[in-house]
Design a protein around this motif. Structure first.
Motif, PDB file in Angstrom:
ATOM      1  N   TRP A 147       6.599   2.527 -32.794  1.00  0.00           N
ATOM      2  CA  TRP A 147       7.252   2.469 -34.262  1.00  0.00           C
ATOM      3  C   TRP A 147       7.122   1.083 -34.787  1.00  0.00           C
ATOM      4  O   TRP A 147       7.752   0.237 -35.325  1.00  0.00           O
ATOM      5  CB  TRP A 147       8.602   2.714 -34.274  1.00  0.00           C
ATOM      6  N   GLU A 155      10.162  -1.300 -35.611  1.00  0.00           N
ATOM      7  CA  GLU A 155      11.274  -0.624 -36.000  1.00  0.00           C
ATOM      8  C   GLU A 155      12.032  -0.182 -34.710  1.00  0.00           C
ATOM      9  O   GLU A 155      11.410   0.843 -33.647  1.00  0.00           O
ATOM     10  CB  GLU A 155      10.997   0.784 -37.033  1.00  0.00           C
ATOM     11  N   ARG A 156      13.410  -0.249 -34.475  1.00  0.00           N
ATOM     12  CA  ARG A 156      14.133  -0.088 -33.317  1.00  0.00           C
ATOM     13  C   ARG A 156      13.294  -0.758 -32.037  1.00  0.00           C
ATOM     14  O   ARG A 156      13.595  -0.014 -31.113  1.00  0.00           O
ATOM     15  CB  ARG A 156      14.404   1.467 -33.182  1.00  0.00           C
ATOM     16  N   ASN A 198       7.408   5.861 -40.131  1.00  0.00           N
ATOM     17  CA  ASN A 198       7.604   5.443 -41.409  1.00  0.00           C
ATOM     18  C   ASN A 198       6.249   4.667 -41.890  1.00  0.00           C
ATOM     19  O   ASN A 198       6.374   3.259 -41.892  1.00  0.00           O
ATOM     20  CB  ASN A 198       8.786   4.833 -41.596  1.00  0.00           C
ATOM     21  N   LYS A 275       5.653  12.032 -40.315  1.00  0.00           N
ATOM     22  CA  LYS A 275       7.211  12.136 -40.802  1.00  0.00           C
ATOM     23  C   LYS A 275       6.990  12.408 -42.217  1.00  0.00           C
ATOM     24  O   LYS A 275       6.674  11.764 -43.013  1.00  0.00           O
ATOM     25  CB  LYS A 275       7.658  11.030 -40.355  1.00  0.00           C
ATOM     26  N   ARG A 312       6.314  16.301 -37.396  1.00  0.00           N
ATOM     27  CA  ARG A 312       7.737  16.236 -36.884  1.00  0.00           C
ATOM     28  C   ARG A 312       8.674  16.993 -37.675  1.00  0.00           C
ATOM     29  O   ARG A 312       8.636  17.164 -39.012  1.00  0.00           O
ATOM     30  CB  ARG A 312       8.235  14.723 -37.136  1.00  0.00           C
ATOM     31  N   LYS A 347      12.454  16.315 -31.996  1.00  0.00           N
ATOM     32  CA  LYS A 347      13.248  15.182 -31.066  1.00  0.00           C
ATOM     33  C   LYS A 347      14.077  16.021 -29.960  1.00  0.00           C
ATOM     34  O   LYS A 347      14.572  17.261 -30.240  1.00  0.00           O
ATOM     35  CB  LYS A 347      14.230  14.569 -31.786  1.00  0.00           C
ATOM     36  N   ASP A 352      19.791  12.927 -33.153  1.00  0.00           N
ATOM     37  CA  ASP A 352      19.210  11.922 -33.158  1.00  0.00           C
ATOM     38  C   ASP A 352      19.217  10.992 -32.027  1.00  0.00           C
ATOM     39  O   ASP A 352      19.768   9.783 -31.929  1.00  0.00           O
ATOM     40  CB  ASP A 352      19.135  11.101 -34.434  1.00  0.00           C
ATOM     41  N   GLU A 380      17.446   2.549 -28.812  1.00  0.00           N
ATOM     42  CA  GLU A 380      18.257   2.586 -30.157  1.00  0.00           C
ATOM     43  C   GLU A 380      19.683   2.790 -30.030  1.00  0.00           C
ATOM     44  O   GLU A 380      20.407   2.256 -30.643  1.00  0.00           O
ATOM     45  CB  GLU A 380      17.436   3.463 -31.175  1.00  0.00           C
TER      46      GLU A 380
END
Ligand code: BDP
Length: 688
Positions: A147, A155-156, A198, A275, A312, A347, A352, A380
């Motif tokens: 990510w 991210e994360r 993203n 995504k 996704r 996932k 999540d 995360e």
């Protein structure tokens, strides 16, 4: 020891098999890497370089593909039939009284995997006199999802900035790029998505594609294929088209041209991860089209080059429908509408990546569409890189879950690996925890999760224990005085996190934004309900939990029988998912006779006590390992146990304002005041 060598430390084993001369009568960049690896190991074991020879007589280790004369003289062609592309044989051969070990595969990458396996056997003292190993991976595509943003934030990510130095690429090549590919190859990972889901449209610009090519060139000899996450609006954002409607001819042409360009630069490019229409990102629904319309357009563009689309299913919107049900509701009607080079990436849980979730009901439900699991290695929701949480048990819990989709025994592993449904595409993905930190993952033990994902992607039948055992021996020490207690910590660690964060099926009561600490009271006036802890825990004077039974959101109906009946019935629902599926009165009697409130208190307390025992055990490990890593882990364990107390106090004190019941007297009393805890604001940015 700074952890930079990962599990590839090659400390001399008790017994060394002599592979000082290696026989190989072929050559390729990948086979050169295999030799290089053997040399690194031999150097480390014996302080000398290996010798190579082309004739069998010379060496005690013979490596090669089914095209090698040396190999075909000792291994029959039918033995290769079942190996596929990546499989290999490791066999000891006695020829004219001379012993040797042969590592053979249909492909050079299979040989490299075999070499890593051979070296693992040596390092874990498992190489026996008579050896006959036949291995091949359960999934074709074993892929990491980074990510990583183009500005090098992750991210994360909790291990520093991104490994990819976009500003220096393609001219300057960090040595860590090769080290990364090598580490992945050592555990069978053969694919990587370089950028954040993203996604910035910029990644598809010519400039960036050349940067990507530089990485792909380094990764190639290690069998690591490059994929990219793409922004659905790229035709508009990057190409300047008026829209990105998947049925618009200009848009279709834009993607076709882009695919052509990509493959002219990176001929073995893997494909796209997408995504779309999720958390505010663009997608086909912006134009009244479906996920299938969007995925198929991209699939058609990639098809001529054998590229694939991983689309996704992580979709949810603020609506009256339970968030846990939404992906299923959106994707089920599309089953059968996807091209054969599309795979749906789901996932593991329906919400999540929580410390514990039931599996997503989409697994097995889409009968005509290949499905793949997406795990999250980066923690995360499990304490970032501060908490020790060995995730193999979490991964296994999902893979071993029986969906009952094709009757009893329809585990997620068998649904997704093609055993029960012979789909052309099989894959498994996980969000990486890798960054620029010297030790790659932030916490020395977080390396074990990268390792475990690779090993399970290769063979989901391995046990969490076996994987931990290998990893500890290669990463730290082979001494049983160390291996056994540390293995016990690892195996207990994920459940400990569940206990001190969200036991009994509680979920998503994290602080808004950063997902590190507790904030069960969290509320942002006017904010999205499905991003608020109260949406998930529903605490009031009567009880706690999310009613997903028939009388509630009826999420249970998305599971196959007998699961839906079991989950629907509080008395049969596994207690570790009770508050996920049910709203339960505080006074409800648990199986052990305690009332629900008391049980909740004992669970939180047990989580705290476990982190204390991890610390105690670790302190005794000092004699076995280097000071640097000993101390690093010691201070992380201290943070973890303080955080566990924070979690316990925050959740129990807050829920107590509803239950109005005492915390059992044999439980460690809270050391914090609720009012103080509510004031803690961590400086950790992020949207939900
Ligand atoms: C959530 C993360 C968010 C990701 C999203 C995703 O909080 O940062 O973008 O998942 O998977 O877990 O797309």
């Amino acid at each position: 020891e700074d952890g930079s060598k990962l599990w590839l430390r090659y400390t001399p084993p008790e017994a060394i098999y002599d592979f000082s001369t290696v026989t190989m009568d072929e050559t390729s960049p990948t086979l050169e890497k295999a030799l290089k690896e053997l040399n690194i190991a031999w150097q480390s074991f014996e302080g000398k370089d290996i010798q190579t020879s082309k004739t069998t007589d010379a060496g005690s280790l013979v490596i090669g593909t089914s095209k090698s004369k040396n190999i075909t003289s000792v291994i029959s062609s039918k033995d290769f039939d079942d190996l596929g592309n990546d499989g290999y044989i490791i066999r000891n051969i006695n020829k004219g009284g001379k012993q040797s070990i042969t590592i053979a595969s249909n492909t050079d990458i299979g040989v490299l995997y075999g070499v890593f396996h051979f070296l693992r056997l040596i390092q874990t003292n498992q190489l026996s006199a008579s050896i006959n190993i036949v291995e091949k991976p359960k999934y074709d595509i074993r892929i990491l999802n980074h990510w990583d943003n183009l500005d090098r934030t992750v991210e994360r990510g909790y291990a520093g900035y991104s490994l990819w130095k976009w500003d220096e690429l393609p001219n300057t090549l960090s040595p860590r790029y090769e080290a990364y590919a090598r580490a992945n190859a050592s555990i069978g990972i053969n694919a990587t998505v370089l950028n954040n889901v993203n996604a910035s449209p910029q990644i598809l610009s010519k400039e960036y594609l050349h940067k990507v090519k530089a990485l792909a060139d380094i990764f190639r000899p290690y069998g690591l294929k490059v994929y990219l996450a793409v922004n659905f609006s790229s035709p508009k954002e990057l190409g300047g088209l008026p829209n990105s409607d998947p049925l618009n001819k200009e848009v279709i042409k834009w993607w076709n041209d882009k695919a052509k360009e990509i493959y002219s630069i990176i001929p073995d490019f893997g494909g796209f991860l997408v995504k779309a229409n999720s958390e505010g990102l663009p997608g086909p629904q912006d134009y009244g089209r479906t996920h299938a319309d969007g995925a198929n357009m991209l699939a058609d563009a990639l098809k001529p080059y054998n590229g694939i689309v991983m689309w996704r299913a992580f979709v949810y919107n603020p609506s009256n429908e339970d968030r846990a049900k939404q992906a299923y509701l959106e994707f089920m009607p599309l089953d059968g509408q996807f091209r054969d080079n599309v795979i749906i990436q789901i996932k593991n849980g329906p919400i999540d990546f929580q410390p514990r979730e039931p599996f997503s009901p989409l697994f097995g439900a889409m009968q005509k569409t290949p499905e793949m699991v997406e795990f999250q290695i980066t923690q995360e929701y499990l304490g970032f890189s501060n908490h020790l949480a060995y995730l193999a048990p979490l991964f296994k819990e999902t893979l071993d879950s029986d969906t009952y989709a094709n009757g009893k025994g329809s585990t997620i592993a068998k649904i997704t690996d093609g055993t029960l449904r012979p789909h052309k595409l099989t894959a498994i993905a996980a969000v990486a925890n890798i960054g620029e930190d010297t030790n790659w993952c932030g916490h020395h033990f977080a390396q074990s999760n990268w390792y475990a994902f690779g090993r399970l992607a290769w063979d989901h039948q391995l046990t969490s224990k076996q994987i931990a055992d290998e990893w500890i021996k290669m990463t730290f020490s082979k001494d049983n005085g160390f291996v056994n207690p540390v293995k016990d910590i690892m195996l207990a660690s994920r459940e400990a996190v569940v206990d001190y964060m969200m036991p009994m099926g509680l979920h998503h009561i994290f602080a808004f934004g950063h997902h590190y600490g507790p904030e069960p009271w969290g509320d942002v006036p006017g904010g999205r309900p499905d991003w608020m802890p109260w949406y998930y825990h529903n605490a009031d004077s009567v009880g706690l939990g999310f009613d997903r039974s028939i009388t509630g959101s009826n999420a249970v109906s998305q599971y196959f029988s007998p699961l839906k009946e079991i989950y629907n019935d509080a008395s049969r629902c596994p207690e570790n998912l009770l508050l996920w599926f049910h709203y339960i009165p505080w006074s409800y009697k648990m199986k052990n006779g305690r009332i629900m409130w008391d049980e909740l208190c004992y669970k939180y307390n047990s989580g705290v006590q476990q982190t204390r025992s991890f610390q105690q055990t670790w302190r005794q490990m000092q004699p076995y390992i280097d000071e640097q890593r000993f101390n690093d882990v010691k201070s992380k364990l201290e943070i973890q146990s303080q955080d566990a107390v924070w979690w316990k106090d925050a959740c129990l004190l807050y829920f107590q304002t509803f239950s109005k019941r005492p915390i059992p007297s044999d439980i460690e009393p809270p050391v914090h005041k609720l009012e103080d805890l509510k004031k803690i604001k961590l400086d950790m940015k992020h949207h939900n």
